[in-house]
Scaffold this motif. Structure first.
Motif, PDB file in Angstrom:
ATOM      1  N   GLN A 344       0.842  -1.187   0.000  1.00 31.29           N
ATOM      2  CA  GLN A 344       0.000   0.000   0.000  1.00 31.29           C
ATOM      3  C   GLN A 344       0.888   1.253   0.000  1.00 31.29           C
ATOM      4  OE1 GLN A 344      -3.380  -0.145  -0.350  1.00 31.29           O
ATOM      5  NE2 GLN A 344      -2.905  -2.332  -0.612  1.00 31.29           N
ATOM      6  N   ALA A 345       0.625   2.171  -0.925  1.00 35.67           N
ATOM      7  CA  ALA A 345       1.451   3.380  -1.057  1.00 35.67           C
ATOM      8  C   ALA A 345       0.590   4.623  -0.949  1.00 35.67           C
ATOM      9  CB  ALA A 345       2.192   3.368  -2.391  1.00 35.67           C
ATOM     10  N   SER A 346       1.152   5.652  -0.363  1.00 39.27           N
ATOM     11  CA  SER A 346       0.504   6.959  -0.365  1.00 39.27           C
ATOM     12  C   SER A 346       0.696   7.599  -1.739  1.00 39.27           C
ATOM     13  CB  SER A 346       1.107   7.855   0.719  1.00 39.27           C
ATOM     14  OG  SER A 346       0.857   7.332   2.005  1.00 39.27           O
ATOM     15  N   LEU A 347      -0.081   8.649  -2.008  1.00 36.50           N
ATOM     16  CA  LEU A 347      -0.015   9.343  -3.300  1.00 36.50           C
ATOM     17  C   LEU A 347       0.215  10.826  -3.052  1.00 36.50           C
ATOM     18  CD1 LEU A 347      -0.584   9.057  -6.480  1.00 36.50           C
ATOM     19  CD2 LEU A 347      -2.831   9.979  -5.909  1.00 36.50           C
ATOM     20  N   THR A 348       1.152  11.404  -3.805  1.00 37.97           N
ATOM     21  CA  THR A 348       1.415  12.840  -3.702  1.00 37.97           C
ATOM     22  C   THR A 348       1.580  13.400  -5.100  1.00 37.97           C
ATOM     23  OG1 THR A 348       2.615  12.498  -1.629  1.00 37.97           O
ATOM     24  CG2 THR A 348       2.882  14.613  -2.700  1.00 37.97           C
ATOM     25  N   THR A 349       0.644  14.269  -5.498  1.00 44.63           N
ATOM     26  CA  THR A 349       0.771  14.975  -6.775  1.00 44.63           C
ATOM     27  C   THR A 349       0.575  16.461  -6.515  1.00 44.63           C
ATOM     28  OG1 THR A 349      -1.565  14.945  -7.436  1.00 44.63           O
ATOM     29  CG2 THR A 349      -0.261  12.964  -7.911  1.00 44.63           C
ATOM     30  N   GLY A 350       0.673  17.246  -7.554  1.00 48.21           N
ATOM     31  CA  GLY A 350       0.563  18.677  -7.383  1.00 48.21           C
ATOM     32  C   GLY A 350      -0.734  19.123  -6.769  1.00 48.21           C
ATOM     33  N   GLU A 351      -1.842  18.407  -7.064  1.00 47.24           N
ATOM     34  CA  GLU A 351      -3.144  18.859  -6.579  1.00 47.24           C
ATOM     35  C   GLU A 351      -3.868  17.878  -5.669  1.00 47.24           C
ATOM     36  OE1 GLU A 351      -3.905  17.667 -10.989  1.00 47.24           O
ATOM     37  OE2 GLU A 351      -2.307  18.593  -9.836  1.00 47.24           O
ATOM     38  N   GLU A 352      -3.189  16.815  -5.221  1.00 48.23           N
ATOM     39  CA  GLU A 352      -3.891  15.890  -4.328  1.00 48.23           C
ATOM     40  C   GLU A 352      -2.913  15.142  -3.423  1.00 48.23           C
ATOM     41  OE1 GLU A 352      -5.855  12.752  -6.539  1.00 48.23           O
ATOM     42  OE2 GLU A 352      -4.257  12.788  -8.025  1.00 48.23           O
ATOM     43  N   ARG A 353      -3.411  14.743  -2.285  1.00 47.07           N
ATOM     44  CA  ARG A 353      -2.665  13.920  -1.331  1.00 47.07           C
ATOM     45  C   ARG A 353      -3.581  12.794  -0.856  1.00 47.07           C
ATOM     46  NH1 ARG A 353       0.116  17.573  -2.763  1.00 47.07           N
ATOM     47  NH2 ARG A 353       1.589  18.852  -1.585  1.00 47.07           N
ATOM     48  N   LEU A 354      -3.110  11.584  -0.967  1.00 42.44           N
ATOM     49  CA  LEU A 354      -3.826  10.430  -0.419  1.00 42.44           C
ATOM     50  C   LEU A 354      -2.848   9.700   0.494  1.00 42.44           C
ATOM     51  CD1 LEU A 354      -5.648   9.093  -3.620  1.00 42.44           C
ATOM     52  CD2 LEU A 354      -6.661  10.360  -1.723  1.00 42.44           C
ATOM     53  N   LEU A 355      -2.989   9.898   1.789  1.00 42.91           N
ATOM     54  CA  LEU A 355      -2.041   9.350   2.739  1.00 42.91           C
ATOM     55  C   LEU A 355      -2.563   8.031   3.305  1.00 42.91           C
ATOM     56  CD1 LEU A 355      -1.046  12.613   4.652  1.00 42.91           C
ATOM     57  CD2 LEU A 355       0.064  11.552   2.673  1.00 42.91           C
TER      58      LEU A 355
END
Length: 763
Positions: A344-355
């Motif tokens: 399971q991985a978190s997501l970090t992009t310019g307009e969103e965060r899914l921790l």
């Protein structure tokens, strides 16, 4: 008396007793002849239909003269179609236009304030302007449409607020222009104070031979190096040289000179700016990465060679990891690929965060690389983007700064020389792995006609307009079509790709946006053109582009081979084959691109004693990285400088806050800079910035191409807004509303594109 026989249609027209002009008669006869036998009602209906065409022009003229800048063409047409009088007066037409505008003004936003803001912004973004009286009229009309209890009061308050904002904008614009002029004046004054080499010996009290020796040793700083007819021309800053005169006796007593002397330098001199920016020592900026013993594995190969598969497997085996992608869409795919491997991985992009609580893996876009959190393994995809003039600096930073002991760098073979240089500059060990394509890729011997496209084909164009034109023609021929192009959000692109992969669409029409990301079950790639506009000029496709896009054909495990072809009339199959089989071209420039970060911006600002972002960027552009620097190139700062020019007058925002604005991903073709400046002004004034809204959307099966494009523009504006919200959550507070509007637009755009299936079934 005229004895010329008349047609039945003309006879019916004459018998109706209705008034018409001689100019109208031929068209009226044609209309009536289609509905014979004709009654007086038939003639009146035909005359009304004819005159409604003229009402469109009259209404447009009336709207222009009345200053109703918010009336769109479709509003004018709807108003004309609603008129039932064959002799409509101007008052009648005005009333029809007001009635036609009412639903759009009501549907433009959830509240009167939101609707007014959306319509006023739309007018501003199309180059229009609302005077205070016109704004009052618009606000009143919006209030009436929303059934506001006191339209006049609402309009008065709106006018007062707008006049206050205009005063703020004028003040900010004046301040920005003044700051820019002052920075340019300071820079020119400094440049004019520079002297050539000839006076340097006298200024230092030494011989010319001594001065040359000390310049070569780095003891005497060269303020500026300029190209000359017979080589490089040096210029020196007298203010920098003055304190060095006292050092000359000491220099003469030394047998050797220090390799990297620390010299007193004039404040704000180019040499001092270059020293504090330290872009010629860019690798050293990444302290965490430099503290690790890193090993880079460079994995190169064509599309469909398994590069990502290899790196993701290693990443999934690690205790902690980082997967960096070129696109938000691909970051999502990496996250899903890790999940399929049990990680399971978190997501970090310019307009969103899914921790994900407890997760030690992150999937991110390249620009979001976390430079201070060490991990075991990192993978960086599409390393050929190092050569991209707009985003290449982000790949340089990611490869140099990824805080991992083991790094997989994936890309096409043309990235190899630059990655080798980066590894050497970082002092990292480098292993190289070359992969071969898993299935054969062949060039078709004959061109492909539009009617010869088959299920599983991808037709490639190089602009949104070309994609939509080809889509329309294929739909007309009864084909089911999915589309992928850059203006679509990642969510819509994935939905379109899913329709194609599932067989719900026969043919995919796409731009080169399919070259990165998206798992597509393409059997054959067909190029509709062998040239593209690259933002500067229209040019022939190169070897790398043909291989990258054409390589999407023949997905391993689904097709035995991939086929690459050219559309009939678009080019030569032989030329396409030569490109497909051609050797990768070594780029002319192999030095990696670099750009300043917030720390560098702050250091240079302190050095020159300025709070002007434009001034800081202008000095960086002039002072750092000589054109002959052996290791690095400075990235293009023009877009950031354009934004800086627009927002430097918002003095309530700090220098680093304005630098953050300068990094925002805006669409320059969609008035992105003025919109960002308005947001900055609201932010600086302590007000919240509302997210863009699309208003009420038409039913997907009745949406025009213009309405679809308008929805795509709002979607891109929402991307910029959400990017800003990640950095300034207090000023950009309505994140839930922005996410809901994004989801609504995504669903609507996908529904509009899906209508082609029903259209083809009806055809």
């Amino acid at each position: 008396m005229n004895d010329t026989p008349v047609s039945p249609a003309e006879a019916a027209i004459l018998a109706s007793g209705l008034s018409f002009t001689a100019k109208e008669l031929p068209s009226l006869i044609r209309e009536v002849s289609r509905a014979l036998p004709a009654t007086e009602t038939t003639v009146a209906t035909a005359l009304l239909k004819l005159r409604r065409r003229g009402y469109v022009g009259r209404l447009a003229d009336l709207a222009s003269r009345a200053g109703i800048a918010w009336a769109r063409r479709e509003d004018v047409r709807a108003a004309a179609d609603s008129v039932t009088s064959i002799d409509a007066s101007d008052d009648t037409l005005h009333a029809a236009l007001d009635a036609a505008l009412l639903p759009r003004l009501r549907d433009a936003g959830r509240t009167p304030d939101a609707a007014l803001e959306a319509i006023a912004a739309e007018i501003a973004e199309t180059g229009g302007a609302l005077t205070p009286p016109r704004l009052y009229e618009l606000a009143r009309a919006v209030a009436v449409a929303h059934a506001h209890p006191d339209p006049a009061r609402f309009a008065t308050n709106a006018r007062i607020a707008e006049e206050s904002r205009r005063a703020e904008r004028r003040e900010a614009e004046v301040a920005a222009r003044t700051s820019k002029r002052e920075e340019i004046r300071r820079l020119r004054a400094w440049e004019q104070s520079l002297v050539p080499f000839q006076p340097v010996p006298d200024l230092l009290g030494c011989t010319a031979k001594e001065a040359l020796r000390w310049i070569a040793a780095g003891l005497i700083p060269v303020a500026r190096r300029l190209p000359g007819k017979s080589g490089e021309r040096w210029e020196f800053d007298p203010a920098e040289l003055a304190p060095l005169r006292a050092e000359v006796p000491l220099w003469r007593t030394r047998d050797t000179t220090p390799a990297a002397p620390v010299l007193p330098q004039g404040r704000g001199a180019n040499a001092a700016i270059a020293r504090v920016a330290a872009l010629d020592r860019y690798a050293a900026h990444f302290a965490t990465a430099r503290a690790l013993i890193r090993r880079i594995t460079l994995v190169t190969g064509p599309t469909n060679s398994g590069k990502s598969y290899l790196a993701l497997n290693r990443l999934a085996e690690s205790q902690s990891g980082l997967a960096l992608a070129p696109l938000r869409l691909l970051a999502h795919e990496f996250r899903e690929a890790l999940a399929s491997r049990g990680v399971q991985a978190s997501l970090t992009t310019g307009e969103e965060r899914l921790l994900v609580p407890g997760s030690r893996h992150i999937a991110a876009t390249v620009e979001m690389c976390p430079f201070r959190t060490p991990v075991d393994v990192a993978m960086i995809d599409e390393a050929q983007m190092l050569h991209d003039p707009d985003r290449g600096a982000a790949w340089t930073a990611a490869i140099m700064g990824a805080p991992a002991r083991e790094i997989f760098v994936l890309g096409a073979p043309d990235c190899i020389p630059m990655v080798r240089l980066i590894a050497a500059l970082c002092g990292d060990a480098l292993d190289e792995v070359s992969l071969e394509r898993k299935g054969p890729l062949i060039a078709a011997k004959a061109p492909v006609g539009l009617g010869d496209l088959r299920k599983g084909d991808a037709l490639i164009a190089f602009s949104r307009r070309e994609v939509m034109d080809l889509r329309a023609e294929l739909i007309r021929r009864g084909r089911r079509v999915a589309v992928v192009y850059g203006a679509l959000s990642p969510e819509v692109r994935r939905a379109e790709a899913a329709r194609f992969n599932s067989g719900d669409a026969d043919i995919l029409v796409a731009t080169d946006a399919i070259g990165m990301g998206l798992n597509l079950n393409i059997r054959r790639v067909v190029f509709s053109a062998m040239q593209k506009f690259d933002g500067t000029q229209r040019r022939d496709l190169n070897v790398q582009e043909v291989k990258q896009i054409g390589g999407r054909a023949g997905r391993y495990g689904l097709h035995e081979e991939g086929v690459v072809a050219v559309l009939a009339g678009a080019g030569s199959p032989e030329a396409l084959k030569a490109l497909l089989l051609g050797a990768h071209e070594t780029p002319a420039e192999l030095r990696p691109l670099v750009q300043p970060d917030a720390d560098i911006i702050a250091a240079v600002a302190a050095e020159i004693g300025s709070t002007s972002l434009f001034g800081v960027l202008a000095r960086i552009k002039r002072a750092v990285l000589r054109k002959d620097d052996p290791n690095y190139r400075l990235a293009d700062l023009e877009a950031a400088m354009s934004i800086a020019t627009a927002i430097d007058g918002v003095t309530r925002l700090s220098l680093l806050e304005r630098w953050t604005y300068a990094l925002c991903p805006i669409d320059l073709r969609d008035n992105g800079v003025p919109r960002l400046a308005r947001w900055a002004l609201e932010h600086g004034a302590g007000r919240t910035v509302s997210p863009p809204e699309a208003g009420k959307l038409p039913p997907p099966d009745r949406a025009s191409g213009e309405e679809l494009q308008r929805g795509e523009k709002v979607q891109r504006r929402l991307v910029a807004w959400r990017w800003m919200a990640q950095r300034f959550p207090d000023a950009y507070a309505e994140t839930r509303e922005a996410e809901a509007e994004t989801a609504r637009l995504n669903a609507w755009i996908e529904d509009v594109l899906r209508q082609q299936r029903r259209s083809s079934q009806r055809a």
